[in-house]
Design a protein around this motif. Structure first.
Motif, mmCIF file in Angstrom:
data_model
loop_
_atom_site.group_PDB
_atom_site.id
_atom_site.type_symbol
_atom_site.label_atom_id
_atom_site.label_comp_id
_atom_site.label_asym_id
_atom_site.label_seq_id
_atom_site.Cartn_x
_atom_site.Cartn_y
_atom_site.Cartn_z
ATOM 1 N N VAL A 48 29.114 8.382 138.345
ATOM 2 C CA VAL A 48 28.064 8.022 138.402
ATOM 3 C C VAL A 48 27.228 9.672 138.237
ATOM 4 C CG1 VAL A 48 25.572 7.016 138.687
ATOM 5 C CG2 VAL A 48 27.607 5.617 139.250
ATOM 6 N N VAL A 49 26.838 9.679 136.682
ATOM 7 C CA VAL A 49 25.642 10.273 137.199
ATOM 8 C C VAL A 49 24.640 10.557 136.235
ATOM 9 C CG1 VAL A 49 25.439 12.089 135.648
ATOM 10 C CG2 VAL A 49 27.847 12.248 135.815
ATOM 11 N N VAL A 50 23.447 10.857 136.860
ATOM 12 C CA VAL A 50 21.634 9.845 136.593
ATOM 13 C C VAL A 50 21.103 11.057 136.546
ATOM 14 C CG1 VAL A 50 19.888 9.080 137.607
ATOM 15 C CG2 VAL A 50 22.169 8.647 138.826
ATOM 16 N N VAL A 51 20.015 10.995 134.527
ATOM 17 C CA VAL A 51 19.881 12.131 134.611
ATOM 18 C C VAL A 51 18.576 11.081 134.637
ATOM 19 C CG1 VAL A 51 21.854 12.517 133.015
ATOM 20 C CG2 VAL A 51 19.815 10.971 131.789
ATOM 21 N N PRO A 52 17.180 12.208 134.691
ATOM 22 C CA PRO A 52 16.194 11.888 134.720
ATOM 23 C C PRO A 52 14.964 11.548 133.583
ATOM 24 C CG PRO A 52 15.989 13.968 135.316
ATOM 25 C CD PRO A 52 16.928 14.087 135.296
ATOM 26 N N GLY A 53 14.578 10.401 133.718
ATOM 27 C CA GLY A 53 13.630 9.692 132.741
ATOM 28 C C GLY A 53 15.008 9.566 130.921
ATOM 29 N N ASN A 54 14.117 9.793 130.198
ATOM 30 C CA ASN A 54 15.078 9.365 128.941
ATOM 31 C C ASN A 54 15.171 10.093 127.715
ATOM 32 O OD1 ASN A 54 15.707 6.287 129.956
ATOM 33 N ND2 ASN A 54 13.505 5.696 129.088
ATOM 34 N N ASP A 61 27.972 11.274 124.627
ATOM 35 C CA ASP A 61 28.424 12.641 124.951
ATOM 36 C C ASP A 61 28.840 12.986 126.367
ATOM 37 O OD1 ASP A 61 28.413 11.793 122.538
ATOM 38 O OD2 ASP A 61 26.152 13.239 121.899
ATOM 39 N N LEU A 62 27.483 12.913 127.450
ATOM 40 C CA LEU A 62 27.353 13.969 128.877
ATOM 41 C C LEU A 62 28.552 12.862 129.519
ATOM 42 C CD1 LEU A 62 26.950 15.751 130.934
ATOM 43 C CD2 LEU A 62 24.504 14.077 131.251
ATOM 44 N N ALA A 63 28.824 11.607 129.285
ATOM 45 C CA ALA A 63 29.842 11.135 129.747
ATOM 46 C C ALA A 63 31.363 11.303 129.058
ATOM 47 C CB ALA A 63 30.144 9.482 129.947
ATOM 48 N N THR A 64 31.268 11.688 128.237
ATOM 49 C CA THR A 64 32.425 12.109 127.587
ATOM 50 C C THR A 64 32.820 13.565 127.797
ATOM 51 O OG1 THR A 64 32.086 10.948 125.395
ATOM 52 C CG2 THR A 64 33.999 12.709 125.538
ATOM 53 N N GLU A 65 31.732 14.180 128.229
ATOM 54 C CA GLU A 65 31.944 15.706 128.452
ATOM 55 C C GLU A 65 32.277 15.695 129.863
ATOM 56 O OE1 GLU A 65 31.905 18.672 126.582
ATOM 57 O OE2 GLU A 65 31.725 17.347 125.475
ATOM 58 N N VAL A 66 31.988 15.114 131.292
ATOM 59 C CA VAL A 66 31.989 15.026 132.229
ATOM 60 C C VAL A 66 33.491 14.244 132.108
ATOM 61 C CG1 VAL A 66 31.611 13.520 134.566
ATOM 62 C CG2 VAL A 66 29.916 14.469 133.498
ATOM 63 N N GLY A 67 33.540 13.271 131.294
ATOM 64 C CA GLY A 67 35.586 12.814 131.269
ATOM 65 C C GLY A 67 36.447 13.210 131.428
ATOM 66 N N GLY A 72 18.961 19.333 129.870
ATOM 67 C CA GLY A 72 18.795 20.663 131.219
ATOM 68 C C GLY A 72 19.899 19.993 132.185
ATOM 69 N N ALA A 73 21.141 19.173 130.999
ATOM 70 C CA ALA A 73 22.295 18.323 132.064
ATOM 71 C C ALA A 73 23.243 20.174 132.283
ATOM 72 C CB ALA A 73 22.736 18.201 131.203
ATOM 73 N N ASP A 74 23.739 20.244 133.529
ATOM 74 C CA ASP A 74 24.525 21.321 133.786
ATOM 75 C C ASP A 74 25.528 20.837 133.884
ATOM 76 O OD1 ASP A 74 25.647 23.695 135.227
ATOM 77 O OD2 ASP A 74 23.855 24.049 135.383
ATOM 78 N N LEU A 75 26.528 20.890 133.613
ATOM 79 C CA LEU A 75 27.863 20.151 134.125
ATOM 80 C C LEU A 75 28.671 20.533 135.036
ATOM 81 C CD1 LEU A 75 29.861 20.241 130.488
ATOM 82 C CD2 LEU A 75 28.994 18.346 131.715
ATOM 83 N N ASP A 76 28.431 22.907 134.769
ATOM 84 C CA ASP A 76 28.733 22.496 136.698
ATOM 85 C C ASP A 76 27.777 22.420 137.590
ATOM 86 O OD1 ASP A 76 30.931 24.860 134.902
ATOM 87 O OD2 ASP A 76 29.133 26.590 134.670
ATOM 88 N N GLU A 77 26.836 21.891 137.792
ATOM 89 C CA GLU A 77 26.249 21.044 138.886
ATOM 90 C C GLU A 77 26.914 20.167 138.549
ATOM 91 O OE1 GLU A 77 21.886 21.957 138.014
ATOM 92 O OE2 GLU A 77 21.762 23.407 138.179
ATOM 93 N N ILE A 78 26.511 19.214 137.758
ATOM 94 C CA ILE A 78 27.467 18.131 137.557
ATOM 95 C C ILE A 78 28.805 18.000 138.481
ATOM 96 C CG2 ILE A 78 28.014 15.763 136.526
ATOM 97 C CD1 ILE A 78 25.677 16.564 134.671
ATOM 98 N N ARG A 79 29.469 18.549 137.412
ATOM 99 C CA ARG A 79 30.783 18.951 138.622
ATOM 100 C C ARG A 79 30.817 19.532 139.978
ATOM 101 N NH1 ARG A 79 36.375 20.478 136.434
ATOM 102 N NH2 ARG A 79 35.063 21.465 134.356
ATOM 103 N N ALA A 80 30.240 20.259 140.704
ATOM 104 C CA ALA A 80 29.403 19.785 142.025
ATOM 105 C C ALA A 80 28.881 19.239 142.589
ATOM 106 C CB ALA A 80 28.804 21.584 141.909
#
Length: 173
Positions: free
Chosen positions: A58-64, A73-79, A16-24
């Motif tokens: 800070v990025v928060v993802v639900p659950g684990n 990996d997600l932190a690297t992509e956001v970085g 469910g990680a969407d880089l466009d949504e995270i960026r916005a």
């Protein structure tokens, strides 16, 4: 074509990680969290860290996710589009990426912020506090102290030796 167990694996992002949504979502306060979640406390913690010189996002993802490496990996992509230090928090784990803080220091800060049972604000606070601490031992200061102790010991021994010699030359009274 066969897959090799030794070949590189594709980057695995949490479901469910969407880089466009995270960026916005990061654009306004450097916090991206699932919709419906109050971000004010997290935004305050991030603002405090930024005021102290740590460019934290800070990025928060639900659950684990199925594996904690997905957070890194997600932190690297956001970085790749968010400069500074990116910390991705799930309920129990943290994944980080930074263009200014060493991997060793990041992991040191991560260690005590894990396993907070979904209390992301507590985890972010602990993580940021650890990053704000000065780097443990100052090797320059330690070296200077050791040199000073050595000089004092050598000087003291030379003084004792000279005194003993003077006493022996004076002979018995």
């Amino acid at each position: 074509m066969t897959n090799s167990v030794f070949g590189p694996m594709a980057t695995g992002l949490p479901e469910g990680a969407d880089l466009d949504e995270i960026r916005a979502d990061l654009a306004d306060d450097h916090v991206a969290a699932p919709s419906g979640r109050d971000q004010r406390e997290l935004a305050d913690l991030v603002a405090r860290a930024r005021a102290d010189g740590i460019e934290l996002s800070v990025v928060v993802v639900p659950g684990n996710p199925w594996h904690d490496s997905q957070l890194r990996d997600l932190a690297t992509e956001v970085g790749k589009f968010e400069h500074g230090t990116v910390a991705v928090f799930s309920d129990d784990w943290i994944g980080t990426d930074s263009d200014s803080i060493s991997r060793v220091r990041l992991e040191w800060a991560e260690d005590t912020a894990k396993y907070k049972g979904g209390d992301t604000a507590e985890a972010v606070g602990i993580f940021a506090d650890r990053l704000e601490r000065p780097d443990g031992i100052s090797w320059s200061v330690l070296t200077g102290v050791l040199i000073a102790i050595t000089v004092l010991l050598v000087g003291g021994l030379a003084w004792l030796k000279a005194r003993r010699r003077a006493t022996e030359h004076a002979g018995p009274h």
